[in-house]
Write a protein that holds these residues in place. Structure first.
Motif, mmCIF file in Angstrom:
data_model
loop_
_atom_site.group_PDB
_atom_site.id
_atom_site.type_symbol
_atom_site.label_atom_id
_atom_site.label_comp_id
_atom_site.label_asym_id
_atom_site.label_seq_id
_atom_site.Cartn_x
_atom_site.Cartn_y
_atom_site.Cartn_z
ATOM 1 N N LEU A 21 0.825 -1.212 0.000
ATOM 2 C CA LEU A 21 0.000 0.000 0.000
ATOM 3 C C LEU A 21 0.857 1.259 0.000
ATOM 4 N N GLU A 22 2.019 1.189 0.633
ATOM 5 C CA GLU A 22 2.939 2.325 0.594
ATOM 6 C C GLU A 22 3.579 2.449 -0.783
ATOM 7 N N THR A 23 3.859 1.331 -1.425
ATOM 8 C CA THR A 23 4.480 1.348 -2.749
ATOM 9 C C THR A 23 3.575 1.999 -3.787
ATOM 10 N N VAL A 24 2.256 1.891 -3.614
ATOM 11 C CA VAL A 24 1.331 2.539 -4.552
ATOM 12 C C VAL A 24 0.816 3.866 -4.000
ATOM 13 N N PHE A 25 1.494 4.398 -2.975
ATOM 14 C CA PHE A 25 1.265 5.758 -2.476
ATOM 15 C C PHE A 25 -0.084 5.964 -1.800
ATOM 16 N N LEU A 26 -0.719 4.907 -1.328
ATOM 17 C CA LEU A 26 -1.992 5.081 -0.629
ATOM 18 C C LEU A 26 -1.781 5.396 0.852
ATOM 19 N N ILE A 27 -0.669 4.959 1.409
ATOM 20 C CA ILE A 27 -0.355 5.285 2.798
ATOM 21 C C ILE A 27 1.090 5.742 2.881
ATOM 22 N N ARG A 28 1.399 6.480 3.940
ATOM 23 C CA ARG A 28 2.789 6.855 4.204
ATOM 24 C C ARG A 28 3.125 6.515 5.652
ATOM 25 N N GLN A 29 4.349 6.096 5.845
ATOM 26 C CA GLN A 29 4.844 5.845 7.188
ATOM 27 C C GLN A 29 5.705 7.028 7.628
ATOM 28 N N VAL A 30 5.388 7.574 8.775
ATOM 29 C CA VAL A 30 6.183 8.640 9.370
ATOM 30 C C VAL A 30 6.965 8.010 10.522
ATOM 31 N N PRO A 31 8.277 7.838 10.358
ATOM 32 C CA PRO A 31 9.054 7.114 11.369
ATOM 33 C C PRO A 31 9.208 7.908 12.661
ATOM 34 N N ALA A 32 9.497 7.175 13.721
ATOM 35 C CA ALA A 32 9.771 7.817 15.006
ATOM 36 C C ALA A 32 11.097 8.553 14.940
ATOM 37 N N TRP A 33 11.189 9.646 15.692
ATOM 38 C CA TRP A 33 12.390 10.487 15.660
ATOM 39 C C TRP A 33 13.155 10.384 16.969
ATOM 40 N N SER A 34 14.469 10.373 16.830
ATOM 41 C CA SER A 34 15.357 10.470 17.977
ATOM 42 C C SER A 34 16.718 10.878 17.461
ATOM 43 N N ARG A 35 17.464 11.598 18.262
ATOM 44 C CA ARG A 35 18.838 11.911 17.869
ATOM 45 C C ARG A 35 19.708 10.661 17.928
ATOM 46 N N ASN A 36 19.213 9.634 18.629
ATOM 47 C CA ASN A 36 19.861 8.332 18.644
ATOM 48 C C ASN A 36 19.323 7.545 17.455
ATOM 49 N N LYS A 67 4.232 6.076 12.623
ATOM 50 C CA LYS A 67 2.809 6.352 12.465
ATOM 51 C C LYS A 67 2.431 6.085 11.012
ATOM 52 N N LEU A 68 1.220 5.619 10.805
ATOM 53 C CA LEU A 68 0.696 5.445 9.449
ATOM 54 C C LEU A 68 -0.330 6.531 9.162
ATOM 55 N N HIS A 69 -0.238 7.113 7.967
ATOM 56 C CA HIS A 69 -1.211 8.105 7.507
ATOM 57 C C HIS A 69 -1.714 7.698 6.133
ATOM 58 N N VAL A 70 -3.023 7.752 5.925
ATOM 59 C CA VAL A 70 -3.550 7.669 4.564
ATOM 60 C C VAL A 70 -3.149 8.957 3.858
ATOM 61 N N THR A 71 -2.641 8.860 2.637
ATOM 62 C CA THR A 71 -2.007 10.011 1.987
ATOM 63 C C THR A 71 -2.993 11.032 1.433
ATOM 64 N N ASP A 72 -4.273 10.702 1.422
ATOM 65 C CA ASP A 72 -5.281 11.683 1.003
ATOM 66 C C ASP A 72 -6.468 11.543 1.947
ATOM 67 N N THR A 73 -6.835 12.637 2.609
ATOM 68 C CA THR A 73 -7.911 12.554 3.598
ATOM 69 C C THR A 73 -9.278 12.386 2.950
ATOM 70 N N GLY A 74 -9.424 12.776 1.690
ATOM 71 C CA GLY A 74 -10.673 12.483 0.996
ATOM 72 C C GLY A 74 -10.871 10.988 0.844
ATOM 73 N N LEU A 75 -9.792 10.293 0.471
ATOM 74 C CA LEU A 75 -9.828 8.843 0.368
ATOM 75 C C LEU A 75 -10.102 8.219 1.731
ATOM 76 N N ALA A 76 -9.428 8.694 2.778
ATOM 77 C CA ALA A 76 -9.647 8.159 4.128
ATOM 78 C C ALA A 76 -11.090 8.366 4.570
ATOM 79 N N SER A 77 -11.635 9.551 4.299
ATOM 80 C CA SER A 77 -13.027 9.833 4.679
ATOM 81 C C SER A 77 -13.988 8.899 3.971
ATOM 82 N N HIS A 78 -13.715 8.639 2.689
ATOM 83 C CA HIS A 78 -14.547 7.693 1.932
ATOM 84 C C HIS A 78 -14.476 6.304 2.552
ATOM 85 N N LEU A 79 -13.292 5.854 2.897
ATOM 86 C CA LEU A 79 -13.119 4.492 3.387
ATOM 87 C C LEU A 79 -13.833 4.257 4.718
#
Length: 417
Positions: free
Chosen positions: A257-272, A282-294
């Motif tokens: 699903l990430e490969t076809v750009f429907l979702i994006r992964q936002v990785p955790a951040w640390s200086r380590n 975190k996972l985000h659907v890449t278009d909120t219109g699509l998410a609202s439809h689903l």
């Protein structure tokens, strides 16, 4: 109309054409890649071909070397992922014979160079761009991006002017979405039908062409589950249990699903860097219109007194807008989230490669208070001078200072200042 909208990525694309032998434009289907390639073709007097055309696709697969031999350069090949490994190998051989820049522009609706079916990555020969559905900044036709200003002159975002956008306006934008086709549709009914067909075509065509999927219906169910929990850290074990799939299959399907750009992964951040790698994204659907439809929610549903989807969709809306701005920013920006176990968290940590940090929090409320800055304060105290500024975006109308390098902004400040 969408065909008249100026795409902000165009400047980078023109620069890449003069710098690389191959330019790759990746992005979801129906995001405007075809229009962009056709505009380049007109301006550069090249050759435009699309592998959605059956006979052209058959010719490219049967004899790829001959297929790319004829035609003026740059050769624009749309939906390149449908041509297969041999076509990529033929392009590699061609550009290795000639040193000229801008020989090929390849557009793909998958991150096709990372798929297992391809043995060649074009490493060292290609510049890669991502073209997403419209950003609201592009539709509004406004000036400099929030992202650029936040790093270069964050104090300039503290404005005395009031936003023209109401809470309801934001909910309408969230549920409408940003695919060019969806933007032109005035009826919620027609948009809903379009999104349904869109998801089905991605699963039936793009995913099934690049990977064997035993249960395609499970992919749609997984996408719906991600939409219902967008902006959250996924529990793969629970998702697997809900879908009756092994955890490894769930991970594989998330990757597809990430490969076809429907979702994006936002990785955790640390200086380590090790800690950054092991914490859950975190996972985000890449278009909120699509998410609202689903998940079957509209603007009225988001405006209801109790709406579990409101906060997560607003957060994904803000993350997606900033992610789009990052594709045309003049500097590289990493997008992460930050959470301390049993402690502070920040929805979005933006990091330049010079180590400077901007923090962003999303609130689906018309008012903010000091408590809403708790995570940003913790991030500021831990980073010191590397912390440039922290912003809380909310549905109110005023820009408000909350002390040292902390500001509340109307969501519209992402595109309208």
């Amino acid at each position: 109309m969408p065909e008249l909208v100026s795409r902000r990525i165009t400047g980078h694309a023109e620069e890449f054409l003069d710098a690389f032998r191959v330019v790759i434009v990746n992005g979801p289907r129906q995001s405007g890649k075809t229009t962009l390639l056709q505009q380049f073709n007109e301006g550069r007097e090249g050759t435009y071909l699309t592998l959605d055309d059956g006979p052209l696709r058959s010719a490219a697969q049967a004899d790829p070397a001959v297929f790319i031999a004829d035609g003026s350069r740059p050769m624009m090949i749309d939906e390149i992922q449908r041509g297969g490994d041999d076509l990529i190998l033929a392009i590699k051989a061609e550009v290795d014979r000639k040193a000229e820049r801008g020989q090929f522009v390849l557009a793909g609706s998958t991150r096709f160079l990372s798929t297992p079916s391809l043995s060649e990555s074009l490493a060292g020969r290609a510049g890669i761009l991502e073209l997403w559905p419209f950003a609201q900044e592009e539709l509004a036709g406004t000036g400099e991006s929030f992202l650029v200003t936040a790093f270069n002159d964050p104090e300039a975002l503290r404005s005395s002017s009031l936003s023209d956008y109401s809470r309801r306006d934001y909910f309408e934008l969230v549920c409408r979405g940003f695919y060019p086709e969806a933007v032109t549709m005035r009826s919620e009914f027609t948009r809903d039908r379009w999104y349904r067909t869109y998801v089905q075509s991605i699963i039936d065509t793009d995913i099934r062409e690049m990977a064997r999927v035993d249960e395609p219906s499970s992919l749609r169910q997984l996408l719906t589950l991600v939409a219902a929990s967008t902006a959250q850290e996924p529990n793969m074990v629970k998702i697997g249990s809900d879908l009756q799939l092994h955890r490894s299959t769930v991970n594989r399907y998330v990757g597809l699903l990430e490969t076809v750009f429907l979702i994006r992964q936002v990785p955790a951040w640390s200086r380590n860097l090790v800690a950054r790698a092991v914490r859950r994204p975190k996972l985000h659907v890449t278009d909120t219109g699509l998410a609202s439809h689903l998940i079957g929610v509209d603007a009225d549903g988001l405006a209801a007194r109790v709406s579990p989807a409101r906060g997560p969709l607003i957060e994904s809306f803000i993350v997606n807008e900033i992610a789009k701005q990052a594709t045309w920013a003049p500097f590289r920006v990493g997008l992460h989230h930050w959470r301390v176990s049993q402690g502070a968290e920040v929805d979005l940590v933006l990091e330049r490669n010079n180590g400077r940090i901007v923090g962003v929090e999303a609130k689906a409320t018309d008012s903010v208070n000091q408590a809403d800055f708790k995570g940003l304060v913790a991030l500021r105290e831990s980073l010191g001078e590397d912390f440039l500024h922290g912003f809380v975006f909310y549905t109110g109308v005023r820009s408000l200072s909350f002390g040292d390098r902390l500001t509340a902004l109307p969501i519209s400040a992402l595109w309208d200042r």
